[in-house]
Design a protein around this motif. Structure first.
Motif, PDB file in Angstrom:
ATOM      1  N   LEU A   1      19.002  10.776 -10.335  1.00 46.72           N
ATOM      2  CA  LEU A   1      20.423  11.261 -11.742  1.00 46.72           C
ATOM      3  C   LEU A   1      21.804  11.425 -10.731  1.00 46.72           C
ATOM      4  CD1 LEU A   1      19.518  14.336 -13.647  1.00 46.72           C
ATOM      5  CD2 LEU A   1      19.139  11.678 -13.986  1.00 46.72           C
ATOM      6  N   LYS A   2      22.125  11.721  -9.114  1.00 52.83           N
ATOM      7  CA  LYS A   2      22.880  10.866  -8.921  1.00 52.83           C
ATOM      8  C   LYS A   2      23.523   9.808  -8.693  1.00 52.83           C
ATOM      9  CE  LYS A   2      25.499  13.624  -4.213  1.00 52.83           C
ATOM     10  NZ  LYS A   2      25.332  13.735  -3.539  1.00 52.83           N
ATOM     11  N   VAL A   3      22.347   9.573  -8.340  1.00 54.03           N
ATOM     12  CA  VAL A   3      22.493   7.919  -8.033  1.00 54.03           C
ATOM     13  C   VAL A   3      22.898   6.939  -9.009  1.00 54.03           C
ATOM     14  CG1 VAL A   3      21.161   5.732  -7.833  1.00 54.03           C
ATOM     15  CG2 VAL A   3      20.953   7.816  -6.409  1.00 54.03           C
ATOM     16  N   LEU A   4      21.952   6.946 -10.727  1.00 52.94           N
ATOM     17  CA  LEU A   4      22.578   6.998 -11.692  1.00 52.94           C
ATOM     18  C   LEU A   4      23.592   7.131 -12.448  1.00 52.94           C
ATOM     19  CD1 LEU A   4      19.426   7.436 -13.577  1.00 52.94           C
ATOM     20  CD2 LEU A   4      19.928   5.615 -12.735  1.00 52.94           C
ATOM     21  N   ARG A   5      24.531   8.772 -11.441  1.00 52.17           N
ATOM     22  CA  ARG A   5      25.735   9.064 -12.421  1.00 52.17           C
ATOM     23  C   ARG A   5      26.658   8.394 -11.639  1.00 52.17           C
ATOM     24  NH1 ARG A   5      29.419   9.208 -14.300  1.00 52.17           N
ATOM     25  NH2 ARG A   5      30.755  11.327 -15.056  1.00 52.17           N
ATOM     26  N   SER A   6      26.762   7.221 -10.543  1.00 52.71           N
ATOM     27  CA  SER A   6      27.210   6.918  -9.914  1.00 52.71           C
ATOM     28  C   SER A   6      27.761   5.525 -10.319  1.00 52.71           C
ATOM     29  CB  SER A   6      27.142   6.706  -8.110  1.00 52.71           C
ATOM     30  OG  SER A   6      26.068   5.869  -7.998  1.00 52.71           O
ATOM     31  N   GLY A   7      26.814   5.005 -11.374  1.00 50.28           N
ATOM     32  CA  GLY A   7      27.178   4.499 -11.938  1.00 50.28           C
ATOM     33  C   GLY A   7      27.077   3.726 -13.493  1.00 50.28           C
ATOM     34  N   VAL A   8      26.721   4.815 -14.254  1.00 50.51           N
ATOM     35  CA  VAL A   8      26.884   5.479 -16.085  1.00 50.51           C
ATOM     36  C   VAL A   8      27.333   7.045 -16.024  1.00 50.51           C
ATOM     37  CG1 VAL A   8      25.179   3.505 -16.130  1.00 50.51           C
ATOM     38  CG2 VAL A   8      24.353   5.634 -16.118  1.00 50.51           C
ATOM     39  N   ASP A   9      28.234   7.066 -17.323  1.00 50.76           N
ATOM     40  CA  ASP A   9      27.885   8.112 -17.372  1.00 50.76           C
ATOM     41  C   ASP A   9      27.483   9.011 -18.913  1.00 50.76           C
ATOM     42  OD1 ASP A   9      29.794   6.596 -19.409  1.00 50.76           O
ATOM     43  OD2 ASP A   9      31.310   7.868 -19.774  1.00 50.76           O
ATOM     44  N   ARG A  10      26.445   8.314 -19.102  1.00 55.91           N
ATOM     45  CA  ARG A  10      25.283   8.333 -20.092  1.00 55.91           C
ATOM     46  C   ARG A  10      23.756   8.253 -19.463  1.00 55.91           C
ATOM     47  NH1 ARG A  10      29.886   7.516 -22.122  1.00 55.91           N
ATOM     48  NH2 ARG A  10      30.726   8.531 -24.447  1.00 55.91           N
ATOM     49  N   LEU A  11      23.644   9.274 -20.162  1.00 56.76           N
ATOM     50  CA  LEU A  11      21.960   8.963 -19.866  1.00 56.76           C
ATOM     51  C   LEU A  11      21.045   9.393 -20.961  1.00 56.76           C
ATOM     52  CD1 LEU A  11      19.803   8.970 -17.388  1.00 56.76           C
ATOM     53  CD2 LEU A  11      20.311  11.790 -17.060  1.00 56.76           C
ATOM     54  N   ILE A  12      19.489   8.723 -20.415  1.00 57.89           N
ATOM     55  CA  ILE A  12      18.746   9.101 -21.513  1.00 57.89           C
ATOM     56  C   ILE A  12      17.654   9.659 -20.857  1.00 57.89           C
ATOM     57  CG2 ILE A  12      16.514   8.368 -23.109  1.00 57.89           C
ATOM     58  CD1 ILE A  12      19.337   5.700 -24.061  1.00 57.89           C
ATOM     59  N   LEU A  13      17.170  10.765 -20.935  1.00 55.71           N
ATOM     60  CA  LEU A  13      15.948  11.111 -20.538  1.00 55.71           C
ATOM     61  C   LEU A  13      14.469  11.227 -21.443  1.00 55.71           C
ATOM     62  CD1 LEU A  13      17.427  14.085 -19.005  1.00 55.71           C
ATOM     63  CD2 LEU A  13      16.757  12.123 -17.834  1.00 55.71           C
ATOM     64  N   THR A  14      13.290  10.696 -20.406  1.00 59.78           N
ATOM     65  CA  THR A  14      12.107   9.804 -21.868  1.00 59.78           C
ATOM     66  C   THR A  14      10.960  10.039 -20.660  1.00 59.78           C
ATOM     67  OG1 THR A  14      11.298   8.713 -22.912  1.00 59.78           O
ATOM     68  CG2 THR A  14      12.443   7.825 -21.148  1.00 59.78           C
ATOM     69  N   GLY A  15      10.310   9.252 -21.486  1.00 51.07           N
ATOM     70  CA  GLY A  15       8.776   9.689 -20.522  1.00 51.07           C
ATOM     71  C   GLY A  15       7.523   8.771 -21.065  1.00 51.07           C
ATOM     72  N   SER A  62      24.452  18.107 -16.341  1.00 49.68           N
ATOM     73  CA  SER A  62      25.295  18.558 -17.352  1.00 49.68           C
ATOM     74  C   SER A  62      26.001  19.272 -16.931  1.00 49.68           C
ATOM     75  CB  SER A  62      24.911  19.645 -18.696  1.00 49.68           C
ATOM     76  OG  SER A  62      24.429  20.426 -17.943  1.00 49.68           O
ATOM     77  N   ARG A  63      26.333  20.205 -16.035  1.00 47.88           N
ATOM     78  CA  ARG A  63      26.903  21.057 -15.620  1.00 47.88           C
ATOM     79  C   ARG A  63      27.065  20.622 -13.962  1.00 47.88           C
ATOM     80  NH1 ARG A  63      24.326  26.645 -16.973  1.00 47.88           N
ATOM     81  NH2 ARG A  63      25.351  26.512 -19.486  1.00 47.88           N
ATOM     82  N   THR A  64      26.415  20.105 -12.894  1.00 41.04           N
ATOM     83  CA  THR A  64      26.697  19.887 -11.798  1.00 41.04           C
ATOM     84  C   THR A  64      27.276  18.185 -12.008  1.00 41.04           C
ATOM     85  OG1 THR A  64      25.886  21.095 -10.660  1.00 41.04           O
ATOM     86  CG2 THR A  64      26.223  19.654  -9.091  1.00 41.04           C
ATOM     87  N   LEU A  65      26.494  17.111 -12.370  1.00 41.74           N
ATOM     88  CA  LEU A  65      26.912  15.777 -12.446  1.00 41.74           C
ATOM     89  C   LEU A  65      27.989  15.459 -13.732  1.00 41.74           C
ATOM     90  CD1 LEU A  65      23.338  14.447 -11.357  1.00 41.74           C
ATOM     91  CD2 LEU A  65      25.769  14.704 -10.126  1.00 41.74           C
ATOM     92  N   LYS A  66      27.657  16.200 -14.660  1.00 43.47           N
ATOM     93  CA  LYS A  66      28.637  16.230 -15.897  1.00 43.47           C
ATOM     94  C   LYS A  66      28.831  15.236 -16.513  1.00 43.47           C
ATOM     95  CE  LYS A  66      32.309  19.726 -14.058  1.00 43.47           C
ATOM     96  NZ  LYS A  66      31.668  19.968 -14.216  1.00 43.47           N
ATOM     97  N   PHE A  67      27.216  14.581 -17.111  1.00 42.11           N
ATOM     98  CA  PHE A  67      27.211  12.700 -17.620  1.00 42.11           C
ATOM     99  C   PHE A  67      27.377  13.337 -18.629  1.00 42.11           C
ATOM    100  CE2 PHE A  67      23.898  12.409 -14.598  1.00 42.11           C
ATOM    101  CZ  PHE A  67      23.759  11.071 -14.750  1.00 42.11           C
ATOM    102  N   ALA A  68      28.682  12.793 -19.764  1.00 46.38           N
ATOM    103  CA  ALA A  68      29.399  12.440 -20.465  1.00 46.38           C
ATOM    104  C   ALA A  68      28.243  12.142 -21.998  1.00 46.38           C
ATOM    105  CB  ALA A  68      30.336  11.303 -20.662  1.00 46.38           C
TER     106      ALA A  68
END
Length: 127
Positions: A66-80, A97-103
């Motif tokens: 997630l930290k790597v993803l956050r360096s490139g985007v501010d929106r995240l979809i979690l699925t499986g 939400s609290r540490t990486l602060k995804f928008a």
């Protein structure tokens, strides 16, 4: 980190110029390949395929993803599979939400396990 609107505008300008190298607007992370249903339309996951499922990453490795993803985007979809089967889903969503602060955090789920994990709702923008 450029905002969603800035990336969108930058991508639109690139497309007008016929430059197809676009900045990502959102990332999708598959938390697990396990599922608690066996839907006929799903070709990738399901109870009948759980014996072939890959084990989910440990929490610290998932947080690193997630930290790597956050360096490139501010929106995240979690699925499986079913993301609510991820053993540390509450901790991972709190970190996102609290540490990486995804928008924006979205989870795609069948919702059957949601009653047991209601605490995650405060970290999600969409379910």
């Amino acid at each position: 980190m450029p905002s969603f609107a800035a990336n969108y505008l930058r991508n639109a300008i690139r497309l007008v110029r016929r430059d197809l190298l676009l900045a990502p607007l959102v990332a999708t992370y598959y938390l697990t390949t396990r599922c608690n249903l066996n839907c006929v339309y799903c070709e990738d996951f399901g109870l009948s395929r759980n014996d072939q499922a890959l084990p989910p990453l440990p929490l610290n490795q998932a947080q690193h993803v997630l930290k790597v993803l956050r360096s490139g985007v501010d929106r995240l979809i979690l699925t499986g599979g079913e993301p609510l089967l991820f053993p540390d889903i509450a901790q991972l969503l709190e970190y996102a939400s609290r540490t990486l602060k995804f928008a924006e955090l979205t989870m795609l789920s069948n919702g059957l396990l949601l009653k047991e994990r209601e605490q995650i709702l405060s970290h999600l923008d969409r379910l």
